[in-house]
Design a protein around this motif. Structure first.
Motif, short mmCIF file in Angstrom:
data_model
loop_
_atom_site.label_atom_id
_atom_site.label_comp_id
_atom_site.label_asym_id
_atom_site.label_seq_id
_atom_site.Cartn_x
_atom_site.Cartn_y
_atom_site.Cartn_z
N PRO A 1 -0.60 -17.95 1.45
CA PRO A 1 0.35 -17.25 2.19
C PRO A 1 0.14 -16.02 1.88
CG PRO A 1 1.82 -18.36 1.28
CD PRO A 1 0.83 -19.10 0.57
N ALA A 2 0.39 -15.25 2.62
CA ALA A 2 -0.24 -13.45 2.26
C ALA A 2 0.86 -12.52 3.14
CB ALA A 2 -1.35 -12.58 2.67
N VAL A 3 1.08 -11.14 2.38
CA VAL A 3 1.56 -10.01 3.08
C VAL A 3 1.73 -8.72 2.17
CG1 VAL A 3 3.74 -10.32 1.60
CG2 VAL A 3 4.54 -9.82 3.92
N GLU A 4 1.82 -7.70 3.29
CA GLU A 4 1.04 -7.23 3.34
C GLU A 4 1.65 -5.62 4.57
OE1 GLU A 4 -0.99 -8.59 5.38
OE2 GLU A 4 -1.93 -9.63 4.04
N LYS A 5 2.30 -5.19 3.46
CA LYS A 5 3.22 -3.71 3.62
C LYS A 5 3.03 -2.49 3.44
CE LYS A 5 8.00 -2.85 3.41
NZ LYS A 5 9.77 -4.16 2.94
N ARG A 6 3.40 -1.18 4.36
CA ARG A 6 3.17 0.25 3.39
C ARG A 6 4.32 0.45 3.52
NH1 ARG A 6 2.61 4.50 6.68
NH2 ARG A 6 1.08 6.18 5.46
N GLY A 7 4.14 1.88 2.32
CA GLY A 7 5.90 1.83 1.75
C GLY A 7 5.46 2.60 0.72
N PRO A 8 6.95 3.34 0.00
CA PRO A 8 6.75 4.47 -0.97
C PRO A 8 6.99 3.38 -1.88
CG PRO A 8 9.28 3.80 0.20
CD PRO A 8 7.78 3.32 1.59
N ALA A 9 7.34 3.91 -3.29
CA ALA A 9 7.26 3.58 -4.43
C ALA A 9 8.80 2.78 -4.77
CB ALA A 9 7.56 4.71 -5.81
N GLY A 10 8.97 1.64 -5.10
CA GLY A 10 10.27 0.62 -4.95
C GLY A 10 9.68 0.13 -3.91
N VAL B 1 1.13 -1.27 0.00
CA VAL B 1 0.12 0.12 -0.11
C VAL B 1 0.56 1.15 0.07
CG1 VAL B 1 -1.54 0.87 0.97
CG2 VAL B 1 -1.67 -1.40 1.66
N GLY B 2 0.53 2.44 -1.03
CA GLY B 2 1.49 3.62 -0.81
C GLY B 2 1.13 4.13 0.15
N LEU B 3 1.84 5.28 0.35
CA LEU B 3 2.30 5.87 1.42
C LEU B 3 0.65 6.66 2.51
CD1 LEU B 3 5.33 7.38 1.68
CD2 LEU B 3 4.82 5.31 3.06
N VAL C 1 8.87 -3.29 -7.86
CA VAL C 1 8.66 -2.51 -8.78
C VAL C 1 9.42 -0.85 -8.28
CG1 VAL C 1 6.65 -1.61 -10.25
CG2 VAL C 1 6.46 -4.07 -9.38
N ALA C 2 10.03 -0.98 -9.43
CA ALA C 2 11.06 0.79 -9.21
C ALA C 2 9.63 2.05 -8.88
CB ALA C 2 11.56 0.77 -9.97
N ASP C 3 8.53 1.66 -9.72
CA ASP C 3 8.09 3.30 -9.60
C ASP C 3 6.34 3.08 -8.92
OD1 ASP C 3 6.65 2.06 -11.97
OD2 ASP C 3 6.47 3.52 -13.00
N ALA C 4 6.53 1.42 -8.30
CA ALA C 4 5.04 1.12 -7.60
C ALA C 4 5.35 1.02 -6.23
CB ALA C 4 4.25 0.35 -8.54
N PRO C 5 3.98 1.29 -5.19
CA PRO C 5 2.83 2.26 -5.43
C PRO C 5 3.22 3.43 -5.44
CG PRO C 5 3.33 0.76 -3.39
CD PRO C 5 4.20 0.97 -3.96
N HIS C 6 2.71 3.86 -6.12
CA HIS C 6 2.55 5.71 -5.69
C HIS C 6 1.64 6.30 -4.20
CE1 HIS C 6 3.70 7.17 -9.97
NE2 HIS C 6 4.31 5.88 -9.92
N ALA C 7 1.90 6.68 -3.73
CA ALA C 7 1.54 6.88 -2.23
C ALA C 7 -0.52 6.98 -2.50
CB ALA C 7 0.62 8.92 -2.64
#
Length: 156
Positions: A90-99, A57-59, A125-131
């Motif tokens: 199985p799954a992982v969820e994370k919040r972070g910036p693009a790349g 998830v984006g920021l 993915v270098a340019d994802a996710p955006h905010a």
């Protein structure tokens, strides 16, 4: 390990391997699962033996937005059925910036006790996710870890 992913694609009109980006404000219609081809039908040389999923998830979003997409039967059953799988995905969820780098957990697709397939694959993915975006990824492997030495769960 030779991972092969579901190669679900299209991001803002461009092709992208192994990812799909959705805005948390809008639920994709038709659902993501209806637009992704099963991993076996996309050139995999051997049948899938291990699988996993991720939502990044984006920021500006919340982890629950990603969880809401990947933790429902409409999403998971498509991948499970395509792989003839019977175990939980199985799954992982994370919040972070693009790349941001993330590890997708993998488990055996029919027997959760087979530890040779308990592994992970790193993705980015270098340019994802955006905010304001959510990146959803599926991963699969055609074999377990080479030279694994652990007995099946419950046998040690």
């Amino acid at each position: 390990m030779s991972p092969s992913s579901a190669r679900c694609s299209t991001t803002r009109g461009r092709a992208r391997a192994s990812s799909r980006i959705c805005s948390p404000a809008s639920t994709p219609s038709p659902p993501i699962s209806a637009r992704c081809s099963p991993p076996r039908h996309r050139g995999a040389r051997r049948p899938l033996e291990a699988y996993g999923k991720a939502a990044i998830v984006g920021l500006n979003g919340e982890i629950e937005h990603g969880s809401g997409i990947i933790h429902n039967l409409r999403f998971g059953d498509h991948f499970r059925n395509a792989a003839n799988a019977t175990t939980l995905l199985p799954a992982v969820e994370k919040r972070g910036p693009a790349g941001v780098a993330f590890d997708i957990p993998l488990k055996h697709y029919t027997d959760m006790r087979i530890r040779s397939h308990h592994q992970s694959v790193e993705a980015r993915v270098a340019d994802a996710p955006h905010a304001d975006e959510i990146l959803v990824a599926l991963a699969g492997a055609a074999q377990g870890r080479p030279q694994q030495r652990l007995a099946a769960l419950g046998e040690d």
